[in-house]
Design a protein around this motif. Structure first.
Motif, short mmCIF file in Angstrom:
data_model
loop_
_atom_site.label_atom_id
_atom_site.label_comp_id
_atom_site.label_asym_id
_atom_site.label_seq_id
_atom_site.Cartn_x
_atom_site.Cartn_y
_atom_site.Cartn_z
N SER A 79 0.83 -1.22 0.00
CA SER A 79 0.00 0.00 0.00
C SER A 79 0.86 1.26 0.00
CB SER A 79 -0.90 0.00 1.25
OG SER A 79 -0.08 -0.04 2.42
N SER A 80 2.05 1.20 -0.61
CA SER A 80 2.98 2.33 -0.47
C SER A 80 2.74 3.46 -1.45
CB SER A 80 4.42 1.84 -0.60
OG SER A 80 4.67 1.37 -1.90
N ALA A 90 6.58 2.76 10.48
CA ALA A 90 6.51 3.01 9.03
C ALA A 90 7.52 4.08 8.67
CB ALA A 90 5.10 3.45 8.65
N ARG A 91 8.12 3.95 7.49
CA ARG A 91 9.16 4.90 7.10
C ARG A 91 8.90 5.45 5.69
NH1 ARG A 91 14.93 2.19 8.41
NH2 ARG A 91 15.54 4.26 7.75
N ALA A 92 8.82 6.79 5.59
CA ALA A 92 8.64 7.43 4.28
C ALA A 92 9.89 7.25 3.44
CB ALA A 92 8.32 8.91 4.45
N ARG A 93 11.05 7.33 4.09
CA ARG A 93 12.34 7.12 3.43
C ARG A 93 13.01 5.93 4.06
NH1 ARG A 93 14.84 11.37 0.50
NH2 ARG A 93 13.27 12.96 0.10
N GLY A 130 -0.30 5.85 3.30
CA GLY A 130 -0.59 4.54 2.73
C GLY A 130 0.26 3.45 3.38
N VAL A 131 1.54 3.74 3.59
CA VAL A 131 2.43 2.76 4.22
C VAL A 131 1.89 2.39 5.61
CG1 VAL A 131 4.74 2.32 5.12
CG2 VAL A 131 4.47 3.51 2.95
N MET A 132 1.42 3.42 6.34
CA MET A 132 0.90 3.16 7.68
C MET A 132 -0.33 2.26 7.65
SD MET A 132 1.54 6.87 9.41
CE MET A 132 0.73 6.53 10.96
N ALA A 139 6.71 -1.64 4.75
CA ALA A 139 6.87 -0.68 5.86
C ALA A 139 7.54 0.61 5.39
CB ALA A 139 7.67 -1.34 6.98
N GLY A 140 7.75 0.75 4.08
CA GLY A 140 8.36 1.93 3.49
C GLY A 140 9.27 1.48 2.37
#
Ligand code: KG4
Ligand code: ZN
Length: 341
Positions: free
Chosen positions: A8-9, A321-324, A87-89, A80-81
């Motif tokens: 779901s990223s 969760a990690r955006a980067r 979305g990741v969350m 998880a990113g």
């Protein structure tokens, strides 16, 4: 071994069940193109809400289709990113909830690792180490894949990703969204030699990619040539850059078993054909996953989960969760990185 994977990223919601011996029992996917099309790009808030609505029914459908229950699953793998954090969350929290409820281990998968290992799902003979050209909407990298969790980044983009350039070109030419397939369709009816366009960093001694100058050049010529000719010339310029940079990386990669291309842009026929030719010229096997496995999906996340689970790698339920999330944290930052053109 049976793994449930969740993705779901970005703008695809997906759930899949994959076995340790490479059987895809179910893969369910819901794209959000229609929701984002009016805006000409992915709107993060709209994406996150759509993932919330879509994910649970997709998990149910995947379980029903494969005739298994959550109790029969060995682990739950969720992206998880890196990606759009909302979305990741959604995917990671859903994965944690299912893992907790069913008493199963959680595997937090790096989306890029999903792409990087996806060719090993479709090709049982692909062994480490291999050189991977990872070309997607958010990334353009050359990675030496040495093993599960062992990635050495040999090159990355200093500005835009290749898929991003396809999407922006489609927008400039009025071809619609999502852009990659639209540009490929238009290019099929155009002349790739008609419009002179730059090949940024082609022949450069530095290892990286750059596509911002190409995008700017497309903006300058838009409207002055038939869109099909611009699309074909643009696609050829991207292919030339990808081939040149990959050839340069091959000189630094050492012994590899294969040249592999993955990620959404690897669905492009011209890109696949050019990388196949480059591999052949170097006496290397070329591996490119089937198209459905190149663009975002949950089977690649389940498969990366299976590879990690087999290596004894699981994650705590408080994993963030990690955006980067770079695959190779030791790789140097590049000039321009993180600065959107
Ligand atoms: O891997 P992916 O599905 O999502 C990311 O992780 O970014 O890649 C999506 C990207 C988009 O930029 C899309 O335009 C591009 O892959 N793409 C293509 C094609 N199909 C998808 N680019 C060129 N030709 C295609 N046929
Ligand atoms: Zn992706």
């Amino acid at each position: 071994m049976l793994i449930l994977g969740l993705e779901s990223s970005c703008d695809e919601t997906a759930a899949a069940l994959v076995t340790g011996d490479r059987r895809v029992l179910a893969h369910r996917l819901l794209g959000q193109e229609a929701a984002h099309a009016p805006f000409g790009g992915v709107v993060p808030e709209i994406a996150a809400r759509a993932h919330v609505e879509a994910l649970e029914p997709l998990v149910r459908a995947a379980l029903d289709e494969s005739g298994v229950t959550l109790a029969q699953v060995d682990a739950i793998a969720a992206t998880a990113g890196p990606g759009l954090i909302g979305g990741v969350m959604v995917g990671l929290v859903t994965g944690k909830a299912l893992a907790h409820a069913a008493g199963k281990p959680l595997i937090a998968v790096n989306h890029l690792e999903g792409h990087a290992l996806s060719p090993r799902l479709s090709d049982p003979d692909l062994t480490f180490p291999y050189l991977l050209l990872l070309v997607s909407g958010g990334h353009c990298q050359l990675l030496l894949v040495e093993g599960v969790g062992r990635y050495r980044r040999l090159a990355t983009t200093i500005d835009d990703a290749a898929g991003e350039a396809f999407d922006k070109t489609a927008k400039l030419l009025g071809l619609g969204f999502p852009g990659g397939p639209a540009v490929e369709r238009a290019a099929a009816a155009g002349n790739a030699g008609a419009v002179p366009l730059p090949r940024p960093l082609k022949g450069s001694a530095e290892p990286h990619f750059s596509f911002a100058g190409l995008k700017a050049a497309v903006a300058r010529v838009a409207g002055q040539h038939p869109p099909e000719d611009i699309a074909a010339s643009f696609q050829q310029a991207v292919v030339d850059c990808l081939v040149d940079r990959t050839a340069q990386a091959l000189t630094r990669a050492g012994e590899v078993t294969a040249l592999v291309v993955a990620g959404g842009v690897a669905a492009n026929r011209a890109v696949r054909t050019a990388i196949e030719a480059l591999a052949a010229a170097h006496g290397l096997r070329c591996v490119a996953p089937p198209l459905w496995l190149c663009t975002d999906n949950a089977a690649m996340i389940a498969w990366a989960g299976a590879e990690r689970f087999a290596a004894g790698l699981t994650d705590p339920l408080d994993m963030a969760a990690r955006a980067r999330w770079p695959l190779d944290p030791a790789a140097e930052a590049v000039r321009g990185a993180g600065v959107k053109a």
